[in-house]
Design an enzyme around this catalytic site. Structure first.
Site, short mmCIF file in Angstrom:
data_model
loop_
_atom_site.label_atom_id
_atom_site.label_comp_id
_atom_site.label_asym_id
_atom_site.label_seq_id
_atom_site.Cartn_x
_atom_site.Cartn_y
_atom_site.Cartn_z
N SER A 185 0.83 -1.21 0.00
CA SER A 185 0.00 0.00 0.00
C SER A 185 0.86 1.26 0.00
CB SER A 185 -0.94 0.01 1.21
OG SER A 185 -0.21 0.17 2.42
N ALA A 218 -2.37 0.36 10.18
CA ALA A 218 -1.72 -0.97 10.16
C ALA A 218 -1.69 -1.57 8.76
CB ALA A 218 -2.47 -1.90 11.11
N PRO A 219 -0.53 -2.17 8.40
CA PRO A 219 0.71 -2.35 9.18
C PRO A 219 1.69 -1.18 9.09
CG PRO A 219 0.91 -3.50 7.11
CD PRO A 219 -0.48 -2.92 7.12
N GLY A 221 2.16 1.10 6.00
CA GLY A 221 2.70 1.48 4.69
C GLY A 221 2.68 2.98 4.43
N ASP A 237 -4.60 2.96 14.72
CA ASP A 237 -5.19 1.69 14.30
C ASP A 237 -5.17 0.73 15.48
OD1 ASP A 237 -5.77 -0.88 12.98
OD2 ASP A 237 -5.38 0.21 11.12
N ASP A 257 -9.71 3.75 17.30
CA ASP A 257 -10.51 3.71 16.07
C ASP A 257 -10.21 4.96 15.25
OD1 ASP A 257 -12.45 3.78 14.11
OD2 ASP A 257 -14.08 3.16 15.43
N ASP A 273 -6.46 5.24 4.52
CA ASP A 273 -6.72 4.19 3.54
C ASP A 273 -7.51 3.07 4.20
OD1 ASP A 273 -6.64 2.78 1.14
OD2 ASP A 273 -4.73 1.81 1.59
N LYS A 302 -13.20 3.65 -1.49
CA LYS A 302 -13.46 2.35 -2.12
C LYS A 302 -14.79 2.45 -2.87
CE LYS A 302 -9.99 1.24 0.53
NZ LYS A 302 -8.62 1.13 0.03
#
Length: 348
Positions: A185, A218-219, A221, A237, A257, A273, A302
């Site tokens: 990502s 997470a993780p 990027g 996250d 959150d 993202d 999305k």
């Protein structure tokens, strides 16, 4: 053919690009129609006034177009033993070119043509220079000649304006994943910063010492990309973040959150993202600007399986309404995106 725009896109998103061009041309008061086939990787949009059309639809404003060109000629039924002569004939009277790009659509049918594109370019380039059609050295002040191979006996000729087109063949910046990146990502944010920001903006808006938040990190990027610019990042996250990022001293992990966390002061950047409903993301991103929690942002939306252009318009409208003030907003479906678009927004 000279009354058309030729735009490249991700294969499968031709209907979305056609709908975008149709809507935007109509909003500008320009009549036109799109010709597109799903899977081709390009769309042709014909208009009564192509000059007005290209001015009304600058490349940087388009969401689903990787590249925007002015079509010159459609040459089907070529003799594979001599493709050069028909190209020369079609280019007569079109002036001089500063660069030649021989391309193929980024599609299942187009990818096998990559070898032919290279060899034909090697043969065509000296022939163009011999006739005086192409400058001896690359000249960015002159228009760029694009040859798009659709098959071994079929090609399109198009004109690229260096100031109003993507500066990469096929509109795709070639990026490689750094071995230290926590996930692929990272390429999406790297491409977003390269594509949606100008070189000057990258110099002025990405400075060491700035502060940012990465929502749904997470993780890590996207946090990794910002940290490489020496920006201090709060990675938000409930999931784990790469330990090497935390060891860098530039990234702090908050197990919260991303939709609920808020900063204590205005940040330079917010990136996001998260896999969520696009309208929910759009509204939340707008709230970040409305509450002055950030100055600049990059976030992904999305998309659903159907009516994706309509969803993009709705989401950008919801974002603007929630932000409540004037913003510079740019959106694009990037090469490293899938069923999504990436948005850059700036309050300055």
């Amino acid at each position: 053919m000279q009354d058309a725009l030729l735009c490249y896109c991700r294969a499968g998103f031709e209907p979305e690009l056609a709908a975008e061009l149709t809507d935007r041309a109509a909003a500008a008061g320009l009549a036109g129609y799109a010709r597109a086939n799903r899977g081709d990787g390009f769309v042709r949009f014909h208009a009564e006034d192509p000059q007005a059309l290209t001015q009304a639809l600058p490349w940087r404003s388009l969401v689903f177009a990787r590249q925007k060109l002015t079509a010159l000629a459609d040459l089907p039924g070529l003799d594979p033993r001599d493709r050069i002569a028909p190209v020369m004939a079609a280019l007569a009277g079109h002036g001089r070119w500063g660069e030649l790009w021989v391309e193929h659509p980024d599609s299942e049918a187009g990818k096998p043509l990559s070898g032919l594109a290279r060899s034909f370019g090697n043969a065509l380039r000296p022939a163009l220079r011999k006739r005086g059609f192409l400058s001896e050295k690359d000249n960015p002040r002159l228009p760029r000649l694009h040859v798009c191979l659709l098959d071994g006996d079929h090609l399109l000729l198009a004109r690229g304006d260096p100031g109003d087109s993507a500066p990469w063949p096929l509109g795709i910046p070639r990026l490689r994943l750094n071995p230290g990146a926590p996930s692929r990502s990272a390429l999406k944010l790297e491409e977003a910063l390269l594509t949606l920001l100008t070189p000057r903006e990258r110099d002025t808006l990405l400075k060491p010492g700035m502060r940012a938040a990465d929502l749904g990190a997470a993780p890590g990027g996207w946090s990794w990309v910002l940290a490489r610019h020496h920006i201090h990042v709060t990675a938000v996250d409930n999931g784990p973040v790469q330990q090497a990022l935390l060891d860098s001293g530039l990234v702090t992990h908050r197990r919260e959150d991303g939709f609920r966390w808020t900063p204590e002061r205005t940040l330079d950047w917010m990136v996001c993202d998260m896999v969520e409903q696009p309208r929910r993301v759009a509204v939340r991103m707008g709230e970040w600007f409305g509450n002055e929690w950030c100055r600049h942002a990059v976030f992904n939306l999305k998309l659903p399986m159907k009516k994706r252009w309509q969803e993009v318009r709705t989401c950008l409208e919801l974002f603007a309404e929630a932000a409540g003030g004037p913003l510079d907003v740019r959106a694009r479906q990037l090469y490293h995106d899938r069923e999504e678009i990436t948005v850059f927004a700036s309050g300055t």
